[in-house]
Motif scaffolding. Structure first.
Motif, PDB file in Angstrom:
ATOM      1  N   GLY A 199      -5.518  -3.482   4.912  1.00  6.77           N
ATOM      2  CA  GLY A 199      -4.336  -2.677   5.238  1.00  6.77           C
ATOM      3  C   GLY A 199      -4.382  -1.326   4.559  1.00  6.77           C
ATOM      4  N   ASN A 212       1.303  -3.203   4.407  1.00  9.08           N
ATOM      5  CA  ASN A 212       1.443  -4.317   5.354  1.00  9.08           C
ATOM      6  C   ASN A 212       0.688  -5.524   4.805  1.00  9.08           C
ATOM      7  OD1 ASN A 212      -1.380  -4.236   6.335  1.00  9.08           O
ATOM      8  ND2 ASN A 212      -0.755  -2.236   7.111  1.00  9.08           N
ATOM      9  N   ARG A 213       0.761  -6.640   5.518  1.00 11.60           N
ATOM     10  CA  ARG A 213       0.253  -7.893   4.958  1.00 11.60           C
ATOM     11  C   ARG A 213      -1.202  -8.183   5.323  1.00 11.60           C
ATOM     12  NH1 ARG A 213       4.298 -11.945   7.137  1.00 11.60           N
ATOM     13  NH2 ARG A 213       2.795 -13.424   6.282  1.00 11.60           N
ATOM     14  N   ALA A 280      -1.567   2.143   8.717  1.00 20.09           N
ATOM     15  CA  ALA A 280      -0.159   2.529   8.870  1.00 20.09           C
ATOM     16  C   ALA A 280      -0.006   3.520  10.016  1.00 20.09           C
ATOM     17  CB  ALA A 280       0.341   3.163   7.576  1.00 20.09           C
TER      18      ALA A 280
END
Ligand SMILES: Cc1cc2nc3c(=O)[nH]c(=O)nc-3n(C[C@H](O)[C@H](O)[C@H](O)COP(=O)(O)O)c2cc1C
Length: 404
Positions: A199, A212-213, A280
């Motif tokens: 991420g 984010n995961r 992102a």
């Protein structure tokens, strides 16, 4: 397509303190599907790990004595042919014997007889490792074509600190696999691959980020599958917990902008670029220079769009390089993947479901559909990320005209 696990792996265990860890290396290889694993223990190796333990793990009696009745000449038949002879750990003593061509026990004799590739994992006290004699022996072995897995640095069993510690079982198993598969070459040998994985984290202030995961698991499996297919793999690794194979070069990044810069910088030298990262889409318009204090008021964050890396690659390199993207969706996966493929001018999009326990971030399995440029689709109901990675590599080998 999956790992080719049919070849014989011969593990030599010499008398170093790290010998107990070799049991875990064997278990790790078994976990990956390798079944034909034979072992050789030096006489001093048996002082650190017993033939009973090793035999129980492999289900086969280890070789310890060149002159054992009923097993004479095994030092030849065991390693002619074999996929790999891996000496884990390799003592200063066994390295010296190998380098000098001394064949006075089973392991050193099998080394001379071995027709497959050889890997050694030196492990010892730092002073022993740095001794000119050991350095000379390792340099000699490298010249002789032996693969050397450099030891880690850290606290050693003898209480000192420095280089000499055997890497963890997963890293040693990675290296064994890598050498084993490199021997035969693969459909993608000579091709250079960049994999963007994990991420990104967009800073809000010096201590907070928007992230984010994504774990990077899919990227890790892709790196393994591409490397085992013979490709030269470089990973641009964002955030996440994945531990990438030691044999792949790695550039660490944090933000979407850093990921874009790193991928674009390396892109011109690559043949295949895989955007498996969760980059992102938005980043804070301004970053607070000081930690933003809580004052009880609403905080408005203005976000600006980031650069679309796959689209940039598609515009620059369509038809020139093989471009692969991922489309993580919560619904309409195939439709979104097809749209993305056209919009980004990619060669392959891996549509996948996220937000459910058996697919997406952090999971070991994935529900996916491969969409190719000719709009053909291959759905995978639920598959391990490891297996999917091998299918993706097979598809890309076909696109590259390299399928065997
Ligand atoms: C407790 C102990 C730990 C040892 N650890 C190592 C080691 O980690 N690496 C090494 O090269 N030698 C180590 N040695 C020395 C070797 O066991 C010794 O050089 C031996 O002759 C190696 O035999 P082999 O290479 O035939 O197995 C250790 C010895 C003892 C007693």
């Amino acid at each position: 397509m999956n790992r080719q696990t049919g070849q014989r792996i011969v593990i030599g265990i010499s008398g170093g303190i790290a010998a107990y860890k070799t049991v875990n290396v064997i278990r790790e290889l078994q976990k990956r599907g390798y079944r034909d694993i034979e072992t050789i223990l030096t006489a001093n190796g048996t002082r650190f790990v017993t033939p009973v333990t090793v035999g129980a793990i492999t289900g086969k009696l280890p070789y310890t004595d060149t002159f054992e009745p009923g097993r004479a000449l095994s030092h030849i038949s065991l390693v002619q042919p074999c996929g790999i002879l891996a000496v884990v750990p390799a003592t200063a003593d066994i390295l010296a014997k190998f380098a000098g061509g001394i064949a006075d026990d089973f392991l050193s004799t099998a080394y001379l007889a071995c027709t497959g590739p050889v890997l050694v994992a030196p492990s010892m006290n730092s002073e022993m490792y740095r001794h000119p004699a050991t350095e000379r022996n390792i340099a000699r072995l490298k010249k002789d074509g032996v693969h050397v897995l450099e030891p880690d640095a850290g606290y050693l069993a003898c209480g000192s600190e420095g280089p000499g510690r055997m890497p963890d079982a997963e890293t040693v198993a990675d290296m064994i696999e890598f050498v084993l598969h490199r021997k035969t070459g693969g459909p993608l040998s000579g091709m250079r691959v960049i994999i963007a994985s994990g991420g990104t984290a967009e800073p809000i202030d010096p201590v907070r980020t928007i992230t984010n995961r994504s774990s990077g698991k899919m990227g890790k499996e892709l790196a393994t599958a591409f490397a085992l297919a013979g490709a030269d793999v470089e990973i641009v690794a964002g955030t996440g917990t994945a531990c990438y194979p030691a044999y792949c070069r790695q550039t660490k990044v944090q933000t979407a902008s850093e990921m874009k810069d790193a991928v674009l910088k390396k892109a011109s030298a690559a043949d295949i670029i895989v955007m498996a990262a969760a980059v992102a889409d938005y980043t804070p318009e301004t970053v607070f220079h000081e930690k933003k204090k809580k004052d009880g008021n609403l905080l408005n964050l203005r976000l600006k769009p980031t650069t679309d890396i796959l689209k940039t690659l598609g515009t620059r390199f369509e038809g020139e390089k093989i471009l692969v993207g991922f489309a993580a969706e919560t619904s309409n996966v195939e439709e979104s993947a097809k749209k993305k493929l056209t919009e980004k001018k990619a060669d392959l999009i891996v549509g996948n479901i996220v937000g459910v326990p058996d697919s997406g971030f952090e999971a070991d399995t994935i529900r996916a559909v491969l969409v190719a440029k000719d709009q053909s689709t291959v759905p995978y109901e639920k598959i391990s990320k490891e297996e999917l990675a091998f299918h993706i590599v097979e598809k890309i080998s076909a696109i590259a005209g390299r399928n065997k």
